[in-house]
Write an enzyme that holds these catalytic residues in place. Structure first.
Site, PDB file in Angstrom:
ATOM      1  N   VAL A  31      -4.053   3.757 -10.920  1.00  0.00           N
ATOM      2  CA  VAL A  31      -3.299   2.389 -10.890  1.00  0.00           C
ATOM      3  C   VAL A  31      -3.045   2.198 -12.489  1.00  0.00           C
ATOM      4  CG1 VAL A  31      -2.673   0.297 -10.082  1.00  0.00           C
ATOM      5  CG2 VAL A  31      -3.739   1.944  -8.639  1.00  0.00           C
ATOM      6  N   GLU A 143      -0.727  -9.327  -5.209  1.00  0.00           N
ATOM      7  CA  GLU A 143       0.280  -8.506  -4.413  1.00  0.00           C
ATOM      8  C   GLU A 143      -0.163  -7.255  -4.084  1.00  0.00           C
ATOM      9  OE1 GLU A 143       3.641  -9.776  -3.260  1.00  0.00           O
ATOM     10  OE2 GLU A 143       2.649  -8.157  -1.932  1.00  0.00           O
ATOM     11  N   GLY A 148      -0.305  -1.820  -1.046  1.00  0.00           N
ATOM     12  CA  GLY A 148       0.271  -1.352  -2.113  1.00  0.00           C
ATOM     13  C   GLY A 148       1.506  -1.965  -2.558  1.00  0.00           C
ATOM     14  N   ILE A 150       4.251  -2.725  -0.873  1.00  0.00           N
ATOM     15  CA  ILE A 150       4.964  -3.665  -0.083  1.00  0.00           C
ATOM     16  C   ILE A 150       4.911  -4.966  -0.577  1.00  0.00           C
ATOM     17  CG2 ILE A 150       5.432  -4.296   2.499  1.00  0.00           C
ATOM     18  CD1 ILE A 150       3.748  -1.571   2.994  1.00  0.00           C
ATOM     19  N   GLY A 201      -5.995  15.793  -0.067  1.00  0.00           N
ATOM     20  CA  GLY A 201      -6.166  14.481  -1.132  1.00  0.00           C
ATOM     21  C   GLY A 201      -5.774  13.167  -0.458  1.00  0.00           C
ATOM     22  N   LYS A 219      -8.357  -6.449   4.004  1.00  0.00           N
ATOM     23  CA  LYS A 219      -6.812  -6.726   3.843  1.00  0.00           C
ATOM     24  C   LYS A 219      -6.487  -7.751   5.071  1.00  0.00           C
ATOM     25  CE  LYS A 219      -5.760  -1.935   1.692  1.00  0.00           C
ATOM     26  NZ  LYS A 219      -5.205  -0.659   2.146  1.00  0.00           N
ATOM     27  N   GLY A 325      -1.390   4.611  -3.902  1.00  0.00           N
ATOM     28  CA  GLY A 325      -0.774   5.550  -4.985  1.00  0.00           C
ATOM     29  C   GLY A 325      -0.668   4.924  -6.403  1.00  0.00           C
TER      30      GLY A 325
HETATM   31  N1  HSE Z   1      -7.716   3.589   0.823  1.00  0.00           N
HETATM   32  C1  HSE Z   1      -6.557   2.869   1.023  1.00  0.00           C
HETATM   33  C2  HSE Z   1      -5.530   3.778   2.021  1.00  0.00           C
HETATM   34  C3  HSE Z   1      -5.433   2.452  -0.071  1.00  0.00           C
HETATM   35  O1  HSE Z   1      -5.934   4.521   2.744  1.00  0.00           O
HETATM   36  O2  HSE Z   1      -4.719   3.038   2.535  1.00  0.00           O
HETATM   37  C4  HSE Z   1      -6.091   1.456  -1.005  1.00  0.00           C
HETATM   38  O3  HSE Z   1      -6.244   0.412  -0.109  1.00  0.00           O
END
Ligand code: HSE
Length: 458
Positions: A31, A143, A148, A150, A201, A219, A325
């Site tokens: 990031v 945010e 991510g 969104i 990956g 989250k 990502g």
């Molecule tokens: N590892 C998380 C996911 C991404 O798979 O959504 C980062 O929060």
């Protein structure tokens, strides 16, 4: 000559160009590297949007030689000194609790605005971070910490600040959604799909935080805190991961027009108190659930995220996009950076913590859920009555029952039937006790599958 008389034209005073907004970047992984790239590539646009140049003052990393993309003069291993230097904004993409917590508290106490993508930190230490921000009048934006790219934090914190949110339900972990979507599409088992996801990956080498639901729980805590104006930490979130979801569970869901998703669910619940007054609480949970294939969340495939928000006036809203990502997450970081930089240039502050409602968090056992229960039972007279009696005994109402004869090698004298029960909503503890009691009934050969059901009328 005008009515107001002659005017001598006045030369406008030169407007002093505002000083650059100086940014410290802590961490330069996937990031952070994208944040550096976007800051460089979009410097002119960002300056126009902010009203001042946004200048990268330094990048703190552990191993400078691994970052050829960052000008060497900006790299440092001393994050604390960078934070204490002449910077206006600290952007943190290190992750984890320490040293991020101490660095951000130092930054906020010194009046520097903070932009962070750190969900674990916010889900456990939000109160002290907000207190430090309030004491100095600094901004705290995050945010990128949930879903991510969104836009979700700002809608909850600002756009819906005049509404009353009743429910937030979403897919906030891409790894588990990738795995469950692949299990649904191919019929393969969890272990096989996880192995494939790791090779491609999509899953980390150590997938624990994702597959055991810790990432989604952090989250969920952040979303619930914002939605219900209440402090919710990760420790308050009921959590189950996906490692126990079997190919048979996924196939069973398919057979009844549903699909299995790992959901983060934050709900405002209202009971009637002893004095007849409404008593509010919130429930926050992460667990796999069967959702109807017609539900908008069922169509969210691969590593995508989506969050469904229900509010009294707005009705139903859905937010969908890339939840992880480098570039998508950097987009959210940059959006916050523009906002806090603009606040500094124009004067003003972003929203503070809003925890005034201070609602109690309801334990999972008292949260109302619905269960799907599949049993293999002896196929003989009176079995259905015995099974139904267990539900009745626990105050659980049955919504539907389906029974099919089962062929099998070892069906015994009576034969075997597969019984699928879907309940109406009931306290989770009552549903669990029902399953435990069913498992002990002599006529029940096996409890084949148990899963909560979400996304439809109770
Ligand atoms: N590892 C998380 C996911 C991404 O798979 O959504 C980062 O929060």
């Amino acid at each position: 000559m005008s009515e107001l008389g002659e005017h001598t034209p006045v030369e406008p005073l030169p407007v002093p160009s505002p000083a650059p907004v100086r940014v410290a970047l802590l961490g330069c992984g996937t990031v952070g590297a994208e944040v550096v790239r976007l800051l460089q590539e979009q410097a002119d646009d960002l300056a126009a949007r902010v009203g001042a140049t946004v200048e990268l003052a330094g990048v703190a990393v552990r191993r400078p030689h691994r970052h050829p993309e960052v000008p060497a003069s900006l790299l440092t291993t001393d994050a604390a000194t960078l934070v204490a230097s002449d910077v206006d904004v600290v952007v943190e993409v290190i992750g984890g609790i320490e040293p991020a917590r101490t660095l951000l508290l130092d930054a906020l106490r010194a009046g520097k605005s903070v932009v962070t993508a750190n969900k674990a930190l916010l889900a456990s230490h939000a109160a002290e971070l907000f207190a430090a921000a309030d004491a100095s009048g600094a901004d705290l934006y995050f945010e990128a910490a949930v879903a991510g790219a969104i836009p979700l934090i700002r809608p909850l914190r600002e756009s819906l600040a005049g509404d009353r949110i009743t429910r937030v339900m979403g897919i906030v972990n891409g790894t588990t959604n990738y795995i469950l979507s692949a299990m649904d599409a191919t019929g393969s088992g969890y272990a096989e799909v996880l192995e494939e996801a790791t090779a491609l990956g999509y899953a980390e080498a150590d997938p624990t935080a994702d597959v055991d639901g810790y990432d989604a729980a952090a989250k969920a805590a952040i979303l619930a805190s914002l939605a219900f104006h209440t402090r919710v930490t990760a420790a308050d979130v009921y959590r189950e991961g996906i490692s126990t979801v079997t190919a048979a569970d996924v196939a069973a869901a398919k057979e009844i027009g549903r699909t299995v998703k790992l959901l983060a669910i934050c709900e405002r619940e209202v009971d009637t108190g002893e004095d007849g007054e409404p008593v509010e609480s919130v429930s926050v949970r992460v667990h796999p659930a069967m959702v109807p294939r017609s539900h908008p969340l069922a169509g969210v495939g691969g590593a995508f995220n989506a969050v469904f928000v229900e509010a009294e006036a707005a009705g139903q809203l859905m937010f969908y996009g890339q939840g992880a990502g480098g570039a998508p997450t950097a987009s959210a970081v940059l959006g916050d950076l523009v906002a806090v930089a603009r606040n500094r240039v124009m004067g003003g502050r972003g929203p503070r913590e809003s925890a005034y409602a201070d609602l109690p968090v309801r334990p999972m056992g008292r949260t109302r859920t619905r269960y799907y229960i599949a049993l293999d039972v002896a196929d003989k007279p009176g079995v259905l009555t015995q099974v139904a009696a267990v539900f009745a005994e626990h105050g659980v109402s049955i919504a539907s029952v389906r029974q099919e004869g089962r062929d099998g090698a070892d069906v015994g004298e009576d034969g075997l039937a597969n019984l699928v029960v879907i309940t109406h909503s009931a306290p989770d503890a009552a549903l669990r006790s029902t399953v435990d009691k069913l498992a002990g009934l002599p006529v029940v050969r096996e409890v084949v599958s148990v899963m909560r059901v979400e996304g439809e009328a109770p």
